[in-house]
Design a protein around this motif. Structure first.
Motif, PDB file in Angstrom:
ATOM      1  N   PHE A 235       0.768  -1.162   0.049  1.00 49.98           N
ATOM      2  CA  PHE A 235       0.151  -0.056  -0.107  1.00 49.98           C
ATOM      3  C   PHE A 235       0.808   1.180  -0.271  1.00 49.98           C
TER       4      PHE A 235
ATOM      5  N   TYR B 144       2.596   1.827  -3.563  1.00 52.12           N
ATOM      6  CA  TYR B 144       1.946   1.985  -4.835  1.00 52.12           C
ATOM      7  C   TYR B 144       0.920   3.078  -4.623  1.00 52.12           C
ATOM      8  N   PHE B 145       0.586   3.713  -3.479  1.00 57.03           N
ATOM      9  CA  PHE B 145      -0.409   4.828  -3.251  1.00 57.03           C
ATOM     10  C   PHE B 145       0.210   5.824  -2.271  1.00 57.03           C
ATOM     11  N   GLY B 146      -0.596   6.968  -2.369  1.00 59.82           N
ATOM     12  CA  GLY B 146      -0.006   8.065  -1.547  1.00 59.82           C
ATOM     13  C   GLY B 146       1.050   8.861  -2.343  1.00 59.82           C
TER      14      GLY B 146
ATOM     15  N   ALA C 297       3.444   6.824  -4.397  1.00 60.56           N
ATOM     16  CA  ALA C 297       2.948   6.596  -5.961  1.00 60.56           C
ATOM     17  C   ALA C 297       3.174   7.692  -6.947  1.00 60.56           C
TER      18      ALA C 297
ATOM     19  N   LYS D 187      -6.500  -8.043  -3.117  1.00 63.79           N
ATOM     20  CA  LYS D 187      -6.628  -6.635  -3.879  1.00 63.79           C
ATOM     21  C   LYS D 187      -7.769  -6.050  -3.447  1.00 63.79           C
TER      22      LYS D 187
ATOM     23  N   ILE E  54      -6.637  -3.847  -0.580  1.00 67.97           N
ATOM     24  CA  ILE E  54      -6.069  -2.974  -1.064  1.00 67.97           C
ATOM     25  C   ILE E  54      -6.822  -1.708  -1.440  1.00 67.97           C
ATOM     26  N   SER E  55      -7.844  -2.103  -2.358  1.00 65.45           N
ATOM     27  CA  SER E  55      -8.765  -1.217  -3.086  1.00 65.45           C
ATOM     28  C   SER E  55      -9.685  -0.473  -1.792  1.00 65.45           C
TER      29      SER E  55
ATOM     30  N   LEU F  10      -8.420   0.228   1.141  1.00 71.22           N
ATOM     31  CA  LEU F  10      -7.638   1.153   1.928  1.00 71.22           C
ATOM     32  C   LEU F  10      -7.366   2.409   1.029  1.00 71.22           C
ATOM     33  N   ARG F  11      -7.235   1.994  -0.364  1.00 71.14           N
ATOM     34  CA  ARG F  11      -6.816   2.977  -1.364  1.00 71.14           C
ATOM     35  C   ARG F  11      -8.213   3.924  -1.328  1.00 71.14           C
ATOM     36  N   HIS F  12      -9.376   3.779  -1.176  1.00 66.73           N
ATOM     37  CA  HIS F  12     -10.290   4.632  -1.387  1.00 66.73           C
ATOM     38  C   HIS F  12     -10.722   5.144   0.021  1.00 66.73           C
TER      39      HIS F  12
ATOM     40  N   LEU G 221      -8.422   6.656   1.546  1.00 63.10           N
ATOM     41  CA  LEU G 221      -7.192   7.870   1.764  1.00 63.10           C
ATOM     42  C   LEU G 221      -7.690   9.105   1.567  1.00 63.10           C
TER      43      LEU G 221
END
Length: 96
Positions: A7, A10-12, A15, A83, A86-87, A89-91, A93
């Motif tokens: 996480f 690839y994010f934040g 990324a 996944k 992860i999705s 968690l990503r949403h 943010l």
């Protein structure tokens, strides 16, 4: 722990830099990163990382060195990253 590292990678903020990597670097013939469980005291050395990276490149993912596509838990069993989690968690943010 691997999920958290994935996480972060690839994010934040990190990324944002990765998105521009193709502008700054040529596409490598080797894996972009290597992961491994460090069981010794202290921090791993640069030489440790280089050796593991070379092993991943020549031998492929295995318990001693792996990547996010084929990860391994500490005891050596393969694991697939969730996944869906992860999705989620990503949403969660905040917008940057």
């Amino acid at each position: 722990m691997i999920l958290s590292l994935c996480f972060f990678t690839y994010f934040g903020i990190h990324a944002d830099a990765l998105k521009r990597g193709r502008e700054w670097f040529e596409a490598p013939d080797w894996p972009p990163l290597v992961l491994w469980w460090h069981h010794k005291e202290g921090n791993p050395t640069w030489a440790d990382g280089v050796a593991r990276h070379a092993e991943l490149h020549t031998q492929g993912p295995r318990a001693g060195e792996f990547d996010f596509k084929q990860a391994f838990v500490q005891r050596g069993d393969p694991v697939r990253l969730d996944k869906g989690r992860i999705s989620l968690l990503r949403h969660s943010l905040p917008l940057q």
